[in-house]
Design an enzyme around this catalytic site. Structure first.
Site, PDB file in Angstrom:
ATOM      1  N   SER A   1      16.120   2.555  10.133  1.00 37.90           N
ATOM      2  CA  SER A   1      16.331   2.169   8.732  1.00 37.90           C
ATOM      3  C   SER A   1      15.705   3.225   7.810  1.00 37.90           C
ATOM      4  CB  SER A   1      15.687   0.819   8.440  1.00 37.90           C
ATOM      5  OG  SER A   1      16.578  -0.218   8.753  1.00 37.90           O
ATOM      6  N   ASP A   5       4.575   5.232  12.017  1.00 40.37           N
ATOM      7  CA  ASP A   5       4.454   6.204  10.919  1.00 40.37           C
ATOM      8  C   ASP A   5       5.672   6.216  10.008  1.00 40.37           C
ATOM      9  OD1 ASP A   5       1.910   7.035  11.725  1.00 40.37           O
ATOM     10  OD2 ASP A   5       2.759   8.441  13.174  1.00 40.37           O
ATOM     11  N   LYS A  21       9.444  -2.816   3.178  1.00 37.96           N
ATOM     12  CA  LYS A  21      10.644  -2.878   4.014  1.00 37.96           C
ATOM     13  C   LYS A  21      10.575  -4.072   4.941  1.00 37.96           C
ATOM     14  CE  LYS A  21      14.227  -0.283   5.471  1.00 37.96           C
ATOM     15  NZ  LYS A  21      15.021  -1.506   5.329  1.00 37.96           N
ATOM     16  N   LYS A  42       3.907  -2.888  11.798  1.00 31.29           N
ATOM     17  CA  LYS A  42       4.932  -2.165  12.546  1.00 31.29           C
ATOM     18  C   LYS A  42       5.215  -0.795  11.917  1.00 31.29           C
ATOM     19  CE  LYS A  42       8.057  -5.061  13.742  1.00 31.29           C
ATOM     20  NZ  LYS A  42       9.217  -5.971  13.745  1.00 31.29           N
ATOM     21  N   HIS A  71       0.839  -1.205   0.000  1.00 33.61           N
ATOM     22  CA  HIS A  71       0.000   0.000   0.000  1.00 33.61           C
ATOM     23  C   HIS A  71       0.870   1.248   0.000  1.00 33.61           C
ATOM     24  CE1 HIS A  71       0.955  -0.541   4.213  1.00 33.61           C
ATOM     25  NE2 HIS A  71       0.472   0.645   4.502  1.00 33.61           N
ATOM     26  N   LYS A 116       9.462  -9.214   4.069  1.00 30.11           N
ATOM     27  CA  LYS A 116      10.494  -9.950   4.800  1.00 30.11           C
ATOM     28  C   LYS A 116      11.147 -10.933   3.858  1.00 30.11           C
ATOM     29  CE  LYS A 116      12.135 -10.136   9.047  1.00 30.11           C
ATOM     30  NZ  LYS A 116      12.185  -9.044  10.026  1.00 30.11           N
TER      31      LYS A 116
HETATM   32  P1  NAD Z   1      20.701 -12.146  15.920  1.00 34.68           P
HETATM   33  O1  NAD Z   1      20.901 -13.272  15.002  1.00 34.68           O
HETATM   34  O2  NAD Z   1      21.672 -11.041  15.944  1.00 34.68           O
HETATM   35  O3  NAD Z   1      20.540 -12.661  17.427  1.00 34.68           O
HETATM   36  C1  NAD Z   1      19.695 -13.701  17.826  1.00 34.68           C
HETATM   37  C2  NAD Z   1      20.348 -14.328  19.051  1.00 34.68           C
HETATM   38  O4  NAD Z   1      19.442 -15.267  19.634  1.00 34.68           O
HETATM   39  C3  NAD Z   1      21.630 -15.095  18.706  1.00 34.68           C
HETATM   40  O5  NAD Z   1      22.641 -14.715  19.610  1.00 34.68           O
HETATM   41  C4  NAD Z   1      21.233 -16.552  18.877  1.00 34.68           C
HETATM   42  O6  NAD Z   1      22.304 -17.385  19.264  1.00 34.68           O
HETATM   43  C5  NAD Z   1      20.166 -16.447  19.956  1.00 34.68           C
HETATM   44  N1  NAD Z   1      19.246 -17.579  19.964  1.00 34.68           N
HETATM   45  C6  NAD Z   1      18.786 -18.306  18.915  1.00 34.68           C
HETATM   46  N2  NAD Z   1      17.959 -19.267  19.360  1.00 34.68           N
HETATM   47  C7  NAD Z   1      17.885 -19.129  20.689  1.00 34.68           C
HETATM   48  C8  NAD Z   1      17.193 -19.804  21.713  1.00 34.68           C
HETATM   49  N3  NAD Z   1      16.381 -20.825  21.435  1.00 34.68           N
HETATM   50  N4  NAD Z   1      17.330 -19.382  22.996  1.00 34.68           N
HETATM   51  C9  NAD Z   1      18.134 -18.340  23.289  1.00 34.68           C
HETATM   52  N5  NAD Z   1      18.822 -17.660  22.361  1.00 34.68           N
HETATM   53  C10 NAD Z   1      18.696 -18.049  21.086  1.00 34.68           C
HETATM   54  O7  NAD Z   1      19.221 -11.597  15.609  1.00 34.68           O
HETATM   55  P2  NAD Z   1      18.620 -10.194  16.028  1.00 34.68           P
HETATM   56  O8  NAD Z   1      18.750  -9.286  14.884  1.00 34.68           O
HETATM   57  O9  NAD Z   1      19.117  -9.806  17.371  1.00 34.68           O
HETATM   58  O10 NAD Z   1      17.067 -10.561  16.113  1.00 34.68           O
HETATM   59  C11 NAD Z   1      16.484 -11.130  17.290  1.00 34.68           C
HETATM   60  C12 NAD Z   1      14.972 -10.984  17.199  1.00 34.68           C
HETATM   61  O11 NAD Z   1      14.627  -9.594  17.069  1.00 34.68           O
HETATM   62  C13 NAD Z   1      14.316 -11.669  15.998  1.00 34.68           C
HETATM   63  O12 NAD Z   1      13.038 -12.112  16.374  1.00 34.68           O
HETATM   64  C14 NAD Z   1      14.199 -10.548  14.977  1.00 34.68           C
HETATM   65  O13 NAD Z   1      13.202 -10.789  14.021  1.00 34.68           O
HETATM   66  C15 NAD Z   1      13.831  -9.400  15.909  1.00 34.68           C
HETATM   67  N6  NAD Z   1      14.104  -8.069  15.355  1.00 34.68           N
HETATM   68  C16 NAD Z   1      15.338  -7.733  14.917  1.00 34.68           C
HETATM   69  C17 NAD Z   1      15.567  -6.448  14.434  1.00 34.68           C
HETATM   70  C18 NAD Z   1      16.931  -5.989  13.998  1.00 34.68           C
HETATM   71  O14 NAD Z   1      17.078  -4.786  13.727  1.00 34.68           O
HETATM   72  N7  NAD Z   1      17.917  -6.835  13.924  1.00 34.68           N
HETATM   73  C19 NAD Z   1      14.512  -5.529  14.380  1.00 34.68           C
HETATM   74  C20 NAD Z   1      13.259  -5.909  14.848  1.00 34.68           C
HETATM   75  C21 NAD Z   1      13.073  -7.185  15.344  1.00 34.68           C
END
Ligand code: NAD
Length: 519
Positions: free
Chosen positions: A410, A147, A118, A142, A113, A154
């Site tokens: 971002s 906004d 992103k 999100k 939309h 994804k």
């Molecule tokens: P990342 O890969 O940097 O870190 C994830 C961490 O979780 C790793 O250290 C991994 O070893 C650990 N992990 C994996 N399975 C696990 C488990 N079962 N128990 C405990 N630890 C476990 O990823 P990230 O970017 O930090 O993303 C983490 C979450 O945040 C995801 O759900 C992602 O979608 C969400 N997220 C990330 C961002 C971003 O900017 N990176 C933004 C919004 C949401």
């Protein structure tokens, strides 16, 4: 009727599918939510462990709960809910001489939309179409909540990045990007990926470099991806943005009297006992900001074990240890918890799941011992667990609001890339000059000169990082206040309120722009 378009991919002699689902048949099942049918199969067939709904179904259940009280028409809701299109690609990667591995990648555009769409790119062995679709849908909602004028998307590549060398990962990333380029699933005006689980600034740099080979004349090509290294067009503050946004969000909610009353907690971060699951990009930075602002991080969970110290963990020390050894085991000053999920059940004030989806479900929700759960990860709580936790009086700060700091910054990076200039470059010295003149006037009237450090702290113009932090703080506070206000007026929990706000904002765009080729 949905239509699947098949193209032949010469480079890999493979076929891939682009399923147009914007006008898909939406089947209504006996359960109280719809399943979109993509490429001929319902996402609901991706059944979850222990018979709880899959991640995608969970997002749709949350959506439906809010949709019912949103005041938005059924027609707009069903359009909003169905993913616009899904790309699945498979390609070979040579890992040794004469040995290739077939890699599968996905990119889902949930809602176009607003353009560009992103959303991050995840590298994980359990990535599949329904997981990527769920994450894409969350991105749509999100962006609306904070906004950010983007649609939701994804991507995912089904690999375990730990099993590949850097050179192999570069090859996989570049090859996946070529697929995205060929199918117009990437570009500064179309689709702008970012890091997620298993990817970071390094992968974003490879993606940008590959995209530029295909678009040498596009002056804005640097804006095809965010989360890049600073030297390659990244913005200062992006690395820590999601964790910092989590911190701002929690600080804001803690200041609300109704949250203090429900939890029995004071309105300050200082002294709060925090447990974090996942010590990656988001978990690490969130722990840093809580620790720096006086909270005690008493537990951190990782994939093989957890670390616990009721007196507070030294976050930097433990992070360095983990980086060096790959585990918390034998780290100084912490007790090791072998059962990785146990960390979610320990007594604390604030529990922050920051790893993966579906970590708190029917199997452990009753055992959670926190007063507030802050969803830094996407989808860490199943709907059934959400009900149990709400009944227990635990306050849940939902993912689509709380972890929106990443996409917010971002957005700032994308704006920086399109303007081709660092934030603050044109204004910093001008602001400093104005403030200096004002201070001189004040000094001469008051009859006292400021010390050099007093002067510097007042006069100093904003650097890029200051502006990014300020924009992020303002965005998170505004979104939290909007969520709080809807929760109060509709008498619902914060998750439902956040969804209602998102649905209403997206509906305004859908309905305002009309639907092509409909009478
Ligand atoms: P990342 O890969 O940097 O870190 C994830 C961490 O979780 C790793 O250290 C991994 O070893 C650990 N992990 C994996 N399975 C696990 C488990 N079962 N128990 C405990 N630890 C476990 O990823 P990230 O970017 O930090 O993303 C983490 C979450 O945040 C995801 O759900 C992602 O979608 C969400 N997220 C990330 C961002 C971003 O900017 N990176 C933004 C919004 C949401």
């Amino acid at each position: 009727m949905f239509s699947s378009l098949f193209f032949s991919n010469n480079m890999a002699s493979k076929t891939f599918r682009v399923a147009k689902v914007a006008n898909a048949t939406i089947f209504k099942h006996s359960r109280p939510y719809f399943y979109p049918v993509i490429n001929g199969r319902s996402f609901s067939t991706a059944t979850a462990k222990d018979h709880e709904p899959s991640f995608l179904d969970s997002v749709q259940i949350y959506f439906d709960k809010a949709a019912r009280i949103s005041g938005v028409s059924e027609k707009t809701l069903s359009h909003m809910k169905a993913p616009d299109c899904t790309l699945q690609v498979t390609f070979p990667i040579e890992i040794e001489d004469d040995k290739v591995e077939i890699v599968t990648g996905y990119r889902v555009h949930h809602s176009r939309h607003l353009l560009p769409v992103k959303g991050g790119i995840r590298y994980s062995p359990v990535v599949d179409e329904q997981e990527v679709a769920a994450l894409a849908a969350l991105m749509t909602y999100k962006c609306a909540i904070v906004d950010v004028p983007f649609g939701g998307a994804k991507g995912g590549v089904s690999i375990d990045p730990k099993k590949f060398t850097t050179a192999q990962l570069e090859r996989i990333t570049r090859r996946y990007t070529v697929e995205l380029c060929q199918k117009a699933f990437i570009g500064p005006g179309v689709d702008v990926p970012a890091p997620d689980v298993g990817t970071g600034a390094r992968e974003m740099a490879w993606i940008m470099d590959t995209f530029r080979q295909f678009h040498p004349n596009d002056v804005d090509s640097i804006g095809c991806v965010t989360g890049k290294p600073i030297s390659l067009g990244g913005v200062r503050g992006r690395n820590e943005a999601t964790g910092l946004g989590v911190y701002y969000g929690v600080r804001e909610f803690l200041s609300y009297p109704e949250v203090q009353k429900a939890t029995g907690l004071s309105g300050k971060i200082e002294g709060k006992r925090i447990i974090i699951q996942g010590f990656g990009k988001v978990g690490y930075w969130a722990s840093k900001f809580f620790e720096n602002n006086g909270a005690k991080v008493i537990g951190i969970g990782e994939r093989d074990c957890g670390a616990y110290n009721p007196n507070g963990i030294n976050v930097e020390e433990l992070y360095n240890y983990l980086t060096k050894t790959g585990t918390f085991r034998d780290a100084p000053s912490v007790d090791i918890i072998d059962d990785t999920l146990k960390i979610l059940e320990l007594d604390c004030d604030i529990l922050i799941p920051a790893a993966l989806e579906r970590q708190i479900g029917l199997w452990n929700a009753t055992k959670v011992n926190a007063k507030i759960i802050c969803e830094a990860a996407n989808g860490p709580i199943t709907p059934a667990a959400d009900d149990i936790l709400n009944e227990k009086g635990i306050i849940i700060l939902p993912d689509l609001l709380l972890n929106a700091g990443g996409v917010t910054v971002s957005y700032f990076e994308w704006l920086k890339n399109l303007s081709h200039m660092r934030f603050g470059r044109m204004t910093k010295k001008w602001d400093e000059l104005g403030k200096s003149k004002l201070l001189e006037l004040v000094e001469s009237n008051v009859g006292r000169n400021l010390t050099e450090s007093e002067r510097k702290s007042i006069v100093q113009g904003a650097e890029e990082r200051d502006l990014v932090y300020s924009g992020l703080e303002d965005t998170m506070i505004g979104a939290c206040q909007e969520t709080r206000s809807t929760a109060a007026s509709k008498k619902v929990d914060f998750r439902t309120a956040a969804f209602v706000n998102a649905i209403q904002k997206i509906a305004a765009v859908y309905e305002g722009s009309g639907i092509m080729f409909m009478s």
